[in-house]
Motif scaffolding. Structure first.
Motif, PDB file in Angstrom:
ATOM      1  N   VAL A  60       0.847  -1.204   0.000  1.00 32.35           N
ATOM      2  CA  VAL A  60       0.000   0.000   0.000  1.00 32.35           C
ATOM      3  C   VAL A  60       0.881   1.253   0.000  1.00 32.35           C
ATOM      4  CG1 VAL A  60      -1.708   1.320   1.322  1.00 32.35           C
ATOM      5  CG2 VAL A  60      -1.954  -1.177   1.056  1.00 32.35           C
ATOM      6  N   GLY A  61       1.998   1.178   0.728  1.00 34.90           N
ATOM      7  CA  GLY A  61       2.995   2.242   0.662  1.00 34.90           C
ATOM      8  C   GLY A  61       2.483   3.621   1.049  1.00 34.90           C
ATOM      9  N   GLY A  62       1.575   3.673   2.005  1.00 36.07           N
ATOM     10  CA  GLY A  62       1.088   4.963   2.489  1.00 36.07           C
ATOM     11  C   GLY A  62       0.034   5.596   1.594  1.00 36.07           C
ATOM     12  N   ARG A  63      -0.357   4.915   0.510  1.00 37.35           N
ATOM     13  CA  ARG A  63      -1.340   5.497  -0.420  1.00 37.35           C
ATOM     14  C   ARG A  63      -2.772   5.337   0.045  1.00 37.35           C
ATOM     15  NH1 ARG A  63       0.799   2.451  -5.653  1.00 37.35           N
ATOM     16  NH2 ARG A  63       1.259   0.889  -4.029  1.00 37.35           N
ATOM     17  N   ALA A  64      -2.971   4.603   1.132  1.00 37.68           N
ATOM     18  CA  ALA A  64      -4.286   4.450   1.755  1.00 37.68           C
ATOM     19  C   ALA A  64      -4.053   4.118   3.222  1.00 37.68           C
ATOM     20  CB  ALA A  64      -5.088   3.338   1.072  1.00 37.68           C
ATOM     21  N   VAL A  65      -5.103   4.257   4.015  1.00 36.84           N
ATOM     22  CA  VAL A  65      -5.039   3.849   5.413  1.00 36.84           C
ATOM     23  C   VAL A  65      -5.042   2.318   5.465  1.00 36.84           C
ATOM     24  CG1 VAL A  65      -6.274   3.906   7.613  1.00 36.84           C
ATOM     25  CG2 VAL A  65      -6.277   5.922   6.135  1.00 36.84           C
ATOM     26  N   THR A  66      -4.299   1.757   6.383  1.00 38.32           N
ATOM     27  CA  THR A  66      -4.277   0.291   6.513  1.00 38.32           C
ATOM     28  C   THR A  66      -4.757  -0.136   7.895  1.00 38.32           C
ATOM     29  OG1 THR A  66      -1.961   0.399   7.234  1.00 38.32           O
ATOM     30  CG2 THR A  66      -2.376  -0.035   4.872  1.00 38.32           C
ATOM     31  N   SER A  67      -5.367  -1.293   7.943  1.00 36.82           N
ATOM     32  CA  SER A  67      -5.771  -1.889   9.222  1.00 36.82           C
ATOM     33  C   SER A  67      -5.582  -3.396   9.111  1.00 36.82           C
ATOM     34  CB  SER A  67      -7.240  -1.562   9.558  1.00 36.82           C
ATOM     35  OG  SER A  67      -8.117  -2.086   8.568  1.00 36.82           O
ATOM     36  N   ALA A  68      -5.558  -4.033  10.274  1.00 32.77           N
ATOM     37  CA  ALA A  68      -5.433  -5.494  10.297  1.00 32.77           C
ATOM     38  C   ALA A  68      -6.185  -6.004  11.515  1.00 32.77           C
ATOM     39  CB  ALA A  68      -3.966  -5.911  10.368  1.00 32.77           C
ATOM     40  N   VAL A  69      -6.762  -7.188  11.405  1.00 34.18           N
ATOM     41  CA  VAL A  69      -7.487  -7.757  12.531  1.00 34.18           C
ATOM     42  C   VAL A  69      -6.538  -8.629  13.352  1.00 34.18           C
ATOM     43  CG1 VAL A  69      -9.694  -7.676  11.345  1.00 34.18           C
ATOM     44  CG2 VAL A  69      -8.323  -9.742  11.215  1.00 34.18           C
ATOM     45  N   ALA A  70      -6.717  -8.548  14.656  1.00 32.89           N
ATOM     46  CA  ALA A  70      -5.832  -9.287  15.572  1.00 32.89           C
ATOM     47  C   ALA A  70      -6.501 -10.552  16.071  1.00 32.89           C
ATOM     48  CB  ALA A  70      -5.448  -8.400  16.763  1.00 32.89           C
ATOM     49  N   GLY A  71      -7.659 -10.880  15.504  1.00 34.94           N
ATOM     50  CA  GLY A  71      -8.326 -12.090  15.954  1.00 34.94           C
ATOM     51  C   GLY A  71      -9.560 -11.744  16.774  1.00 34.94           C
ATOM     52  N   ASP A  72     -10.327 -12.759  17.084  1.00 34.50           N
ATOM     53  CA  ASP A  72     -11.588 -12.472  17.793  1.00 34.50           C
ATOM     54  C   ASP A  72     -11.503 -12.937  19.244  1.00 34.50           C
ATOM     55  OD1 ASP A  72     -13.394 -15.243  16.211  1.00 34.50           O
ATOM     56  OD2 ASP A  72     -11.568 -15.144  17.421  1.00 34.50           O
ATOM     57  N   GLY A  73     -10.271 -13.097  19.709  1.00 32.67           N
ATOM     58  CA  GLY A  73     -10.112 -13.447  21.122  1.00 32.67           C
ATOM     59  C   GLY A  73     -10.200 -12.207  21.978  1.00 32.67           C
ATOM     60  N   THR A  74     -10.060 -12.382  23.276  1.00 32.44           N
ATOM     61  CA  THR A  74     -10.036 -11.209  24.164  1.00 32.44           C
ATOM     62  C   THR A  74      -9.061 -11.531  25.310  1.00 32.44           C
ATOM     63  OG1 THR A  74     -11.823 -12.192  25.448  1.00 32.44           O
ATOM     64  CG2 THR A  74     -12.452 -10.638  23.723  1.00 32.44           C
ATOM     65  N   GLY A  75      -8.867 -10.529  26.149  1.00 27.83           N
ATOM     66  CA  GLY A  75      -7.999 -10.778  27.287  1.00 27.83           C
ATOM     67  C   GLY A  75      -6.536 -10.547  26.949  1.00 27.83           C
ATOM     68  N   THR A  76      -5.638 -11.078  27.737  1.00 32.70           N
ATOM     69  CA  THR A  76      -4.203 -10.759  27.607  1.00 32.70           C
ATOM     70  C   THR A  76      -3.665 -11.287  26.279  1.00 32.70           C
ATOM     71  OG1 THR A  76      -3.677 -12.802  28.778  1.00 32.70           O
ATOM     72  CG2 THR A  76      -3.792 -10.751  30.079  1.00 32.70           C
ATOM     73  N   GLY A  77      -4.203 -12.407  25.785  1.00 32.48           N
ATOM     74  CA  GLY A  77      -3.689 -12.928  24.523  1.00 32.48           C
ATOM     75  C   GLY A  77      -3.865 -11.912  23.419  1.00 32.48           C
ATOM     76  N   ILE A  78      -4.953 -11.173  23.478  1.00 33.52           N
ATOM     77  CA  ILE A  78      -5.203 -10.204  22.411  1.00 33.52           C
ATOM     78  C   ILE A  78      -4.224  -9.039  22.518  1.00 33.52           C
ATOM     79  CG2 ILE A  78      -6.903  -8.686  23.526  1.00 33.52           C
ATOM     80  CD1 ILE A  78      -7.173 -10.256  19.998  1.00 33.52           C
ATOM     81  N   ALA A  79      -3.781  -8.727  23.738  1.00 29.16           N
ATOM     82  CA  ALA A  79      -2.811  -7.627  23.900  1.00 29.16           C
ATOM     83  C   ALA A  79      -1.506  -7.961  23.174  1.00 29.16           C
ATOM     84  CB  ALA A  79      -2.556  -7.365  25.383  1.00 29.16           C
ATOM     85  N   GLU A  80      -1.090  -9.225  23.281  1.00 33.09           N
ATOM     86  CA  GLU A  80       0.141  -9.633  22.581  1.00 33.09           C
ATOM     87  C   GLU A  80      -0.048  -9.566  21.075  1.00 33.09           C
ATOM     88  OE1 GLU A  80       1.710  -9.527  25.981  1.00 33.09           O
ATOM     89  OE2 GLU A  80       2.899  -9.925  24.168  1.00 33.09           O
ATOM     90  N   ALA A  81      -1.255  -9.960  20.628  1.00 31.55           N
ATOM     91  CA  ALA A  81      -1.528  -9.936  19.182  1.00 31.55           C
ATOM     92  C   ALA A  81      -1.535  -8.506  18.674  1.00 31.55           C
ATOM     93  CB  ALA A  81      -2.873 -10.613  18.907  1.00 31.55           C
TER      94      ALA A  81
END
Ligand SMILES: O=C[C@H](O)COP(=O)(O)O
Length: 236
Positions: A60-81
């Motif tokens: 994408v090289g800064g030509r658009a905003v980017t996002s990514a999903v970290a999974g559908d878990g919650t709790g401390t595991g999600i913090a690491e993700a």
């Protein structure tokens, strides 16, 4: 870091979920505003490997905003993700916020300050206090999506007044707002009129309307046109 922030912008931006750098280029060339990295083989919030996310960001090289999903878990595991995805340089990280308590949400948000977006599923309903909770936890935005990807679109699960209240609540607490969930181009006029910061798509912009098939650049371009020519929130 791209500039998308909670604004009074009356025209939403187009988020397109992609499974890798090649689809990211397809979405970018067709005019998508946000490129969202996720694995459609792993449900509504399937996480891609951080190296794949890094490749999407590079393409994408800064030509658009980017996002990514970290999974559908919650709790401390999600913090690491969240931390692992933040290291890829992606602009925003999306996490499920359903059962998480406020401490877990704050811990996750602290791993990428100003870059975490909370995802709620329409099937669970949307409590009125969600925007206030996520803002207090340090989130940058919130979006409603659908957990089930069998074709039941967001407007079939939540009525327009409920979606409008969510968007207004997000804006009132300084959060970006997004609406998604098996949407098609035909859904754009009504949803754009509610004033969200972005509308999210995948399945409706893939070949045969199947989110597990390839992204179709022509469908993305039609969505870009519909977003650009559609109603404005202030016309609502
Ligand atoms: O974040 C975007 C949505 O998950 C897009 O997926 P969908 O259009 O296949 O429901």
């Amino acid at each position: 870091m791209s500039d998308i922030q909670p604004t009074s912008s009356v025209r939403p931006r187009l988020l397109v979920s992609v499974r890798g750098p090649d689809e990211a280029l397809t979405a970018l060339r067709a005019g998508a505003d946000l490129i969202d990295a996720k694995d459609p083989e792993r449900g509504a919030l399937g996480a891609l490997h951080p190296e794949t996310v890094r490749a999407v960001v590079a393409r994408v090289g800064g030509r658009a905003v980017t996002s990514a999903v970290a999974g559908d878990g919650t709790g401390t595991g999600i913090a690491e993700a969240v931390a692992a995805l933040a290291a890829t340089g992606v602009d925003f990280i999306k996490i499920a916020v359903g059962p998480a308590d406020d401490d877990a949400l704050a811990e996750a948000a602290a791993r990428a300050p100003g870059r975490v977006i909370g995802v709620l599923f329409a099937e669970d309903g949307v409590a009125d206090d969600v925007p206030a909770r996520l803002s207090a936890a340090g989130f940058a935005g919130a979006m409603i999506d659908t957990r089930g990807k069998t074709g039941t679109a967001l407007p079939m699960l939540l009525a327009a007044p409920q979606l409008a209240a969510f968007v207004a609540g997000c804006r009132g607490h300084g959060l970006m707002s997004g609406l998604a969930g098996s949407l098609g181009v035909a859904d754009i006029p009504a949803l754009a009129g509610l004033g969200p910061d972005y509308l999210g798509f995948r399945g409706g912009l893939c070949r045969a309307g199947d989110r597990r098939q390839a992204l179709d650049g022509a469908r993305v371009a039609r969505a870009v046109t519909a977003m650009r020519d559609g109603p404005r929130a202030d016309a609502a």
